[in-house]
Design a protein around this motif. Structure first.
Motif, mmCIF file in Angstrom:
data_model
loop_
_atom_site.group_PDB
_atom_site.id
_atom_site.type_symbol
_atom_site.label_atom_id
_atom_site.label_comp_id
_atom_site.label_asym_id
_atom_site.label_seq_id
_atom_site.Cartn_x
_atom_site.Cartn_y
_atom_site.Cartn_z
ATOM 1 N N TYR A 9 6.205 -3.520 -52.958
ATOM 2 C CA TYR A 9 4.958 -3.314 -53.311
ATOM 3 C C TYR A 9 3.914 -3.104 -52.115
ATOM 4 C CZ TYR A 9 0.257 -4.455 -55.613
ATOM 5 O OH TYR A 9 -0.886 -4.527 -56.109
ATOM 6 N N MET A 12 4.365 0.282 -50.354
ATOM 7 C CA MET A 12 3.831 1.373 -51.456
ATOM 8 C C MET A 12 2.125 1.284 -51.185
ATOM 9 S SD MET A 12 2.192 1.646 -54.827
ATOM 10 C CE MET A 12 2.723 0.428 -55.713
ATOM 11 N N VAL A 13 1.536 0.090 -51.198
ATOM 12 C CA VAL A 13 0.173 0.054 -50.902
ATOM 13 C C VAL A 13 -0.112 0.396 -49.586
ATOM 14 C CG1 VAL A 13 -1.728 -1.658 -50.762
ATOM 15 C CG2 VAL A 13 -0.080 -1.960 -52.694
ATOM 16 N N ALA A 16 -0.026 4.463 -49.335
ATOM 17 C CA ALA A 16 -1.006 4.712 -50.316
ATOM 18 C C ALA A 16 -2.176 4.822 -49.472
ATOM 19 C CB ALA A 16 -1.036 4.194 -51.752
ATOM 20 N N THR A 17 -2.517 3.635 -48.863
ATOM 21 C CA THR A 17 -3.955 3.217 -48.222
ATOM 22 C C THR A 17 -4.097 4.249 -47.151
ATOM 23 O OG1 THR A 17 -3.766 1.091 -48.960
ATOM 24 C CG2 THR A 17 -5.179 1.532 -47.257
ATOM 25 N N VAL A 20 -5.425 7.511 -48.936
ATOM 26 C CA VAL A 20 -6.580 7.531 -49.192
ATOM 27 C C VAL A 20 -7.464 7.690 -48.285
ATOM 28 C CG1 VAL A 20 -8.088 5.924 -50.374
ATOM 29 C CG2 VAL A 20 -5.731 6.420 -51.444
ATOM 30 N N ILE A 21 -7.275 6.553 -47.086
ATOM 31 C CA ILE A 21 -8.439 6.730 -45.988
ATOM 32 C C ILE A 21 -8.304 7.869 -45.422
ATOM 33 C CG2 ILE A 21 -9.031 5.606 -43.926
ATOM 34 C CD1 ILE A 21 -9.226 3.759 -46.421
ATOM 35 N N VAL A 24 -10.137 10.674 -47.688
ATOM 36 C CA VAL A 24 -11.669 10.483 -47.757
ATOM 37 C C VAL A 24 -12.335 10.757 -46.449
ATOM 38 C CG1 VAL A 24 -13.504 8.786 -48.226
ATOM 39 C CG2 VAL A 24 -11.600 8.553 -49.457
ATOM 40 N N PHE A 55 3.758 6.365 -54.409
ATOM 41 C CA PHE A 55 3.847 6.210 -55.919
ATOM 42 C C PHE A 55 5.491 6.337 -56.656
ATOM 43 C CE2 PHE A 55 -0.203 4.951 -58.073
ATOM 44 C CZ PHE A 55 -1.092 4.576 -56.969
ATOM 45 N N PHE A 83 -1.935 -6.989 -51.979
ATOM 46 C CA PHE A 83 -2.705 -5.743 -51.818
ATOM 47 C C PHE A 83 -3.559 -5.790 -50.589
ATOM 48 C CE2 PHE A 83 -6.152 -2.517 -52.555
ATOM 49 C CZ PHE A 83 -5.432 -1.232 -52.844
ATOM 50 N N ALA A 87 -3.340 -3.313 -47.495
ATOM 51 C CA ALA A 87 -4.613 -2.396 -47.079
ATOM 52 C C ALA A 87 -5.237 -2.451 -45.650
ATOM 53 C CB ALA A 87 -5.411 -2.254 -48.362
ATOM 54 N N ILE A 91 -5.395 -0.038 -42.766
ATOM 55 C CA ILE A 91 -6.886 0.334 -42.282
ATOM 56 C C ILE A 91 -6.869 0.017 -40.635
ATOM 57 C CG2 ILE A 91 -9.482 -0.026 -42.142
ATOM 58 C CD1 ILE A 91 -8.945 -0.616 -45.116
ATOM 59 N N PHE A 95 -7.360 2.489 -37.566
ATOM 60 C CA PHE A 95 -8.406 2.313 -36.612
ATOM 61 C C PHE A 95 -7.993 2.371 -35.139
ATOM 62 C CE2 PHE A 95 -12.176 0.228 -39.444
ATOM 63 C CZ PHE A 95 -12.234 1.361 -39.928
ATOM 64 N N VAL B 34 -3.188 -0.664 -59.183
ATOM 65 C CA VAL B 34 -3.122 -0.159 -57.800
ATOM 66 C C VAL B 34 -3.846 1.204 -57.723
ATOM 67 C CG1 VAL B 34 -1.696 0.922 -56.143
ATOM 68 C CG2 VAL B 34 -0.861 -1.115 -57.147
ATOM 69 N N LEU B 38 -7.012 1.402 -55.261
ATOM 70 C CA LEU B 38 -7.440 2.657 -54.439
ATOM 71 C C LEU B 38 -8.630 3.371 -54.562
ATOM 72 C CD1 LEU B 38 -3.495 3.853 -54.284
ATOM 73 C CD2 LEU B 38 -4.790 2.574 -52.550
ATOM 74 N N LEU B 41 -11.322 1.314 -52.961
ATOM 75 C CA LEU B 41 -11.263 1.574 -51.611
ATOM 76 C C LEU B 41 -11.625 2.791 -51.152
ATOM 77 C CD1 LEU B 41 -9.848 -0.159 -49.011
ATOM 78 C CD2 LEU B 41 -7.587 1.297 -49.500
ATOM 79 N N HIS B 46 -16.310 6.765 -49.080
ATOM 80 C CA HIS B 46 -16.649 7.882 -49.760
ATOM 81 C C HIS B 46 -18.072 8.074 -49.552
ATOM 82 C CE1 HIS B 46 -16.849 11.759 -51.391
ATOM 83 N NE2 HIS B 46 -17.411 11.265 -52.510
#
Lengths: 143, 190
Positions: A9, A12-13, A16-17, A20-21, A24, A55, A83, A87, A91, A95, B34, B38, B41, B46
């Motif tokens: 888990y 995966m997080v 995925a993080t 996502v970062i 964005v 996922f 999580f 995450a 991050i 950075f 999740v 996300l 997050l 954004h």
């Protein structure tokens, strides 16, 4: 030490993080935290692949995922902690690595703004101009 | 009526393998939570400009407040009233593990709708997407025999109410939120 399920888990997080970062950041021109600063389209593609891939790997990787949250599964509080930790680690890694990869580009911001105390660009918006490392250096100058 | 709907939907279990697998995925303890986390997050980072981003960050704070409130409300409701799960009182084909907590209200629907409502207040399409995946997942839990439809409805109402409460509280404590975000901005975390 994390149980195998919790470790899966967390992985995966984490992945995925990262996705996502990066997604964005690419969409909002936050160049300072991009790992591929010169190719926004490719970054978005890879970011989407990272999210989808994490996922698919977790849910279709062959391991059972509908397992009791009182047993080997994760109950809500543990899920939140794993999580948040995973995450945060992702991050922090973004950075750190983006500060190295974009070091020279980010230093231009310091040359332009220097120790100008009236330059009030702060928060996440600063990543449109520089890296986390140089933004922190500037913050320390302003103290 | 509640039991009839559960029995009717549960009749489909084992008839359509693809539907069963899809529902197992959607009602998982992990997919919807999740995804919601996300999205929160992503919203935190954004925004084309600082002002947009700040509104998104306030939305994330409201969603977090909504989750906290809904968990508190569900804990109180569970302490007052315990409802056995449908598979404990009806003859069903269980498609999920055996949960031991109260059936009413649905935790899954509560948390999902709390986040969806908070996001919907600022981003209509994104909020509707989160509401939709929560609804499908919650519907899957009825199909699987672990919830009654009224558990889902109860969870949705509690979740949406919790986020609306968090929204009004955020208006009252706007100054504190601003200070928190300003401090986080200093170290480039907001």
């Amino acid at each position: 030490m994390l149980e195998p399920f919790a470790f899966d888990y967390a992985q995966m997080v984490f992945v995925a993080t990262l996705g996502v970062i990066q997604l964005v950041a690419a969409r909002n021109n936050l160049h300072g935290i991009l790992l591929l600063r010169n190719n926004l389209l490719l970054t978005q593609f890879i970011a989407a692949a990272l999210i989808a891939g994490s996922f698919v790997w977790f849910f279709f990787g062959g391991e059972p995922r509908n397992i009791p949250d009182t047993g080997p599964g994760l109950e809500a509080n543990t899920q939140t902690i794993v999580f948040a930790s995973s995450a945060s680690l992702a991050i922090a890694l973004i950075f750190f690595v983006s500060s190295i990869l974009n070091h020279r580009w980010g230093s231009n911001y310091m040359k332009i703004s220097g120790s100008n105390k009236n330059d009030n660009v702060d928060g996440i918006s600063v990543f449109q101009k520089t890296t986390f490392f140089w933004a922190t250096v500037k913050f320390l100058f302003r103290l | 009526m509640d039991s009839w709907i559960v029995k009717f939907l549960n009749n489909g279990v084992d008839s359509f393998k693809i539907l069963d697998e899809f529902m197992k995925l959607m009602m998982s303890d992990y997919l919807v939570p999740v995804t919601c986390s996300l999205v929160m997050l992503g919203l935190w980072f954004h925004g084309p400009k600082h002002a947009h981003r700040e509104l998104n960050q306030i939305t994330v704070c409201i969603a977090a407040g909504g989750i906290g409130t809904v968990n508190l409300l569900i804990a109180i409701l569970n302490a007052i009233y315990f409802r056995p799960r449908p598979f404990e009182v009806l003859e069903l084909n269980l498609l999920f593990y055996y949960p031991t907590d109260s059936s009413f209200p649905s935790n899954f629907a509560g948390v999902g709708f709390a986040v969806a409502t908070a996001v919907f207040l600022r981003h209509k399409k994104l909020g509707m997407f989160l509401g939709l995946i929560t609804l499908v997942g919650a519907g899957g839990r009825v199909y699987a025999g672990v919830h009654y439809p009224s558990d889902i409805l109860g969870g949705a109402i509690v979740g949406a109410t919790a986020s609306l409460f968090a929204y009004f509280v955020s208006k009252k404590i706007a100054v504190i939120l601003q200070i928190f975000l300003k401090l986080a901005r200093k170290i480039h975390f907001a």
